[in-house]
Design a protein around this motif. Structure first.
Motif, short mmCIF file in Angstrom:
data_model
loop_
_atom_site.label_atom_id
_atom_site.label_comp_id
_atom_site.label_asym_id
_atom_site.label_seq_id
_atom_site.Cartn_x
_atom_site.Cartn_y
_atom_site.Cartn_z
N TRP A 63 -33.28 26.88 53.29
CA TRP A 63 -32.67 26.14 52.19
C TRP A 63 -33.49 24.93 51.77
CZ3 TRP A 63 -29.47 27.45 48.54
CH2 TRP A 63 -28.79 28.66 48.70
N ASN A 64 -34.24 24.35 52.68
CA ASN A 64 -35.14 23.27 52.26
C ASN A 64 -36.23 23.81 51.34
OD1 ASN A 64 -34.14 20.77 53.29
ND2 ASN A 64 -34.59 21.53 55.35
N ILE A 67 -34.49 24.42 47.99
CA ILE A 67 -34.23 23.14 47.31
C ILE A 67 -35.52 22.59 46.71
CG2 ILE A 67 -33.58 20.72 47.68
CD1 ILE A 67 -31.53 21.84 49.79
N VAL A 86 -28.82 23.40 44.18
CA VAL A 86 -29.27 22.29 45.03
C VAL A 86 -28.07 21.74 45.82
CG1 VAL A 86 -30.11 19.90 45.03
CG2 VAL A 86 -31.31 21.66 43.70
N GLY A 89 -27.28 24.11 48.56
CA GLY A 89 -28.29 23.99 49.61
C GLY A 89 -28.12 22.74 50.45
N LEU A 90 -27.82 21.64 49.81
CA LEU A 90 -27.60 20.39 50.56
C LEU A 90 -26.38 20.51 51.47
CD1 LEU A 90 -28.42 17.76 47.79
CD2 LEU A 90 -29.81 18.35 49.80
#
Length: 122
Positions: A63-64, A67, A86, A89-90
């Motif tokens: 996910w990083n 993002i 985003v 994902g965060l």
């Protein structure tokens, strides 16, 4: 286990975007499905297990990468969709950190969201 998602970390994500868009989406779907599978195994094995460590590390890295791509001005997805992804994902990265610190057991929630995003890539 070598996966298409593992290869994603060896090259920059931007290099993969030069591939055919269908190939990219297939790779992303596979990575998200792999993440969900790891999370299911981790949930069964418990938070302090090697499976949990592997799953949470994989999901956070994945996910990083997503993002990072989503905030890139060169990304051609609509702004609203990018912002929504985003935020998702965060949330996933934060939830993985909460699981690591024994403040959550929400493996299934993260896995379900990964599978929903995977299904949206079709």
């Amino acid at each position: 286990m070598a996966t298409a998602a593992g290869a994603m970390y060896q090259l920059s994500y931007a290099e993969h975007l030069a591939d055919d868009p269908k190939v990219c989406r297939d790779r992303e779907r596979h990575a998200l499905e792999h993440a969900a599978g790891l999370l299911r195994k981790a949930e069964a094995a418990g938070t302090l297990s090697a499976e949990a460590n592997e799953a949470l590390s994989y999901v956070s890295k994945l996910w990083n990468v997503f993002i990072q791509d989503l905030v890139d001005p060169e990304n051609d997805l609509p702004d609203v969709l990018r912002a929504d992804l985003v935020m998702v994902g965060l949330w996933i990265v934060k939830e993985a950190a909460l699981i690591r610190s024994s403040q959550s057991q929400n493996y299934r929630g993260i896995a379900d969201v990964c599978l929903m995003i995977r299904d949206g890539l079709k």
